[in-house]
Design an enzyme around this catalytic site. Structure first.
Site, mmCIF file in Angstrom:
data_model
loop_
_atom_site.group_PDB
_atom_site.id
_atom_site.type_symbol
_atom_site.label_atom_id
_atom_site.label_comp_id
_atom_site.label_asym_id
_atom_site.label_seq_id
_atom_site.Cartn_x
_atom_site.Cartn_y
_atom_site.Cartn_z
ATOM 1 N N SER A 98 0.785 -1.243 0.000
ATOM 2 C CA SER A 98 0.000 0.000 0.000
ATOM 3 C C SER A 98 0.808 1.279 0.000
ATOM 4 O O SER A 98 0.209 2.365 -0.089
ATOM 5 C CB SER A 98 -0.945 0.022 1.198
ATOM 6 N N SER A 364 4.649 -11.943 5.658
ATOM 7 C CA SER A 364 3.391 -11.251 5.987
ATOM 8 C C SER A 364 2.454 -12.267 6.593
ATOM 9 O O SER A 364 2.826 -13.426 6.788
ATOM 10 C CB SER A 364 2.781 -10.612 4.740
HETATM 11 C C1 REX Z 1 -3.988 -8.145 1.691
HETATM 12 C C2 REX Z 1 -3.894 -9.491 2.367
HETATM 13 C C3 REX Z 1 -3.653 -6.977 2.605
HETATM 14 C C4 REX Z 1 -2.548 -9.776 2.877
HETATM 15 C C5 REX Z 1 -3.942 -5.627 1.954
HETATM 16 N N1 REX Z 1 -2.861 -4.969 1.507
HETATM 17 O O1 REX Z 1 -5.056 -5.183 1.861
HETATM 18 C C6 REX Z 1 -2.902 -3.611 1.040
HETATM 19 C C7 REX Z 1 -2.024 -2.881 2.033
HETATM 20 C C8 REX Z 1 -2.411 -3.496 -0.380
HETATM 21 O O2 REX Z 1 -0.838 -2.814 1.917
HETATM 22 N N2 REX Z 1 -2.670 -2.508 3.159
HETATM 23 C C9 REX Z 1 -1.984 -2.152 4.363
HETATM 24 C C10 REX Z 1 -2.358 -11.168 3.492
HETATM 25 C C11 REX Z 1 -2.757 -2.651 5.565
HETATM 26 C C12 REX Z 1 -1.822 -0.679 4.519
HETATM 27 O O3 REX Z 1 -2.508 0.106 3.868
HETATM 28 O O4 REX Z 1 -1.013 -0.294 5.319
HETATM 29 N N3 REX Z 1 -3.311 -11.463 4.547
HETATM 30 C C13 REX Z 1 -0.946 -11.149 4.031
HETATM 31 C C14 REX Z 1 -4.166 -12.497 4.500
HETATM 32 C C15 REX Z 1 -5.024 -12.676 5.727
HETATM 33 O O5 REX Z 1 -4.230 -13.248 3.570
HETATM 34 N N4 REX Z 1 -5.874 -13.805 5.657
HETATM 35 O O6 REX Z 1 -0.767 -10.831 5.213
HETATM 36 O O7 REX Z 1 -0.045 -11.318 3.210
#
Ligand code: REX
Length: 415
Positions: A98, A364
């Protein structure tokens, strides 16, 4: 051409690359750059303790780079690829998740600055019929206040199967928005912060529409090339990380299962919400240039920095594609966090852009690792004298705890 209101801050190359320990002696430059507050010397031991803790908690490797008035300082712990014996390398590229949102926000705000759109224009004025509610504006999507359902919640309810199902998929941005708009809005447009990747997919669509360019070209022309970010790429839909890189290792939900190599993936499920590749040096250059006024004029930068709380800690806020974290030493830092399968990232800078930190760990779906990695911020920006400092001895007492983000589904790791 950028608008004349943008400060043309000279490109000062960071020439000194040393260990954190060297700079920990003293950063304080009497008679130096008048605009930049020197700030406390980064606490190299604290940074290293945070990285070490991240590896002890399950990351094969972790690394950080700090850029400040005295140059660049790097610290690495562990391996870039599990079992390879190859050390982490701050010159190697990785997936920043992100942090991509800040790049996307900058490009859209440049377009607003150029008069191509207004921040308070409804998205549907530019992309008729895209969204189910005509009240949703550009400002709403940039600040996660649209109420658009986060389609990625459903995708990753089961971590490894969810990842394997999408890792080589190629979506259009419209398809991703369609997954979201099949569900009702989660809040009234403009009424509350509700983190959703959908918002920044909409930002990507707006950028493509307003520029007439593919996203990769818009990022390159407007941010990557002007700042000379040679190791930053928007490679979608390629599934490899070009050049020297850090491997990603996804943690399965089931305890005791081996980490899953997640390096190769299209990241098509995230695109303008999370598919960028970069290095610590490039991320520091980017956040520093942004806060230093090189990418946006004062009106758009001020709009980006206008924050609202993103949780109830009182120390975590969100602006437009930008987080603000208030640290224990009363320093506020601006930037973004990132989570994409196999990688956690923090990229933050001070309000004047004079001191920047980029840190990453190559796993992650392991919230403890993410929390430990966040400890690099306190150590780097608050220094050894801060009450919030971390050392190996007192790490438990001074733990930097990222906020809970109530809008993320169980298992997602908020930063
Ligand atoms: C996706 C799943 C996490 C990850 C997500 N990432 O929405 C966006 C991002 C692009 O970076 N958001 C963070 C997966 C929070 C931000 O904005 O700081 N988790 C993993 C799972 C959980 O699969 N069941 O941890 O790799």
């Amino acid at each position: 051409m950028r608008s004349p209101t943008r400060k043309r801050v000279a490109l000062v190359a960071a020439t000194l690359v040393a260990s954190f320990a060297v700079a920990a002696q003293a950063i304080g430059v009497p008679g130096g750059d008048d605009d930049a507050s020197p700030g406390p010397a980064p606490d190299s031991a604290g940074v290293r303790a945070a990285l070490t803790e991240a590896t002890e908690l399950g990351a094969p490797g972790a690394m950080a780079r700090f850029d400040g008035p005295d140059g660049a300082l790097s610290e690495v712990v562990g391996e870039r690829e599990l079992g390879s014996g190859q050390p982490m390398d701050t010159d190697a590229r990785f997936r920043v998740g992100s942090v991509t949102k800040s790049f996307s926000a900058v490009v859209l705000l440049q377009l607003v600055e150029e008069g191509a759109a207004g921040l308070d224009d409804p998205v549907n004025d530019h992309l008729p019929g895209l969204l189910p509610d005509d009240r949703i504006t550009l400002r709403h999507v940039l600040s996660h206040r649209s109420g658009l359902w986060d389609y990625s919640n459903d995708m990753f309810a089961q971590t490894v199967p969810g990842f394997e199902a999408v890792r080589n998929e190629v979506y259009t941005l419209q398809e991703l928005v369609g997954l979201s708009t099949a569900e009702p809005l989660t809040v009234e447009p403009g009424s509350a912060y509700a983190y959703s990747n959908t918002n920044f997919v909409v930002v990507g669509l707006l950028v493509e529409h307003l520029t007439g360019q593919p996203l990769a070209e818009a990022y390159r022309e407007r941010v990557i090339d002007p700042l000379g970010l040679e190791d930053t790429a928007y490679a979608h839909p390629e599934n490899t990380v070009p050049g020297a890189h850090i491997d990603g290792h996804l943690t399965p939900d089931e305890a005791g299962q081996p980490l899953v190599d997640s390096t190769e993936q299209t990241v098509s499920w995230a695109q303008s919400a999370g598919a960028m590749i970069s290095t610590p040096a490039d991320l520091n250059r980017f956040t520093s240039a942004l806060l230093g006024g090189e990418l946006l004029g004062s009106e758009q930068l001020d709009a980006m920095l206008e924050v609202a709380p993103s949780d109830d800690t009182g120390t975590r806020h969100y602006g437009l594609g930008l987080r603000r974290y208030d640290l224990s030493c009363e320093v506020s830092v601006f930037g973004h966090t990132g989570t994409v399968q196999g990688y956690y990232t923090y990229a933050f800078t001070t309000e004047d852009g004079a001191r920047s930190l980029a840190a990453t760990a190559n796993t992650s779906n392991n919230g403890d690792v993410n929390t430990a990695l966040g400890g690099t911020l306190e150590a780097a920006f608050c220094g050894a004298e801060s009450a919030g400092r971390r050392t190996a001895a007192d790490a438990e007492d001074t733990r930097f705890v990222p906020p809970a983000e109530p809008d993320l589904p169980a298992g997602l790791q908020p930063n």
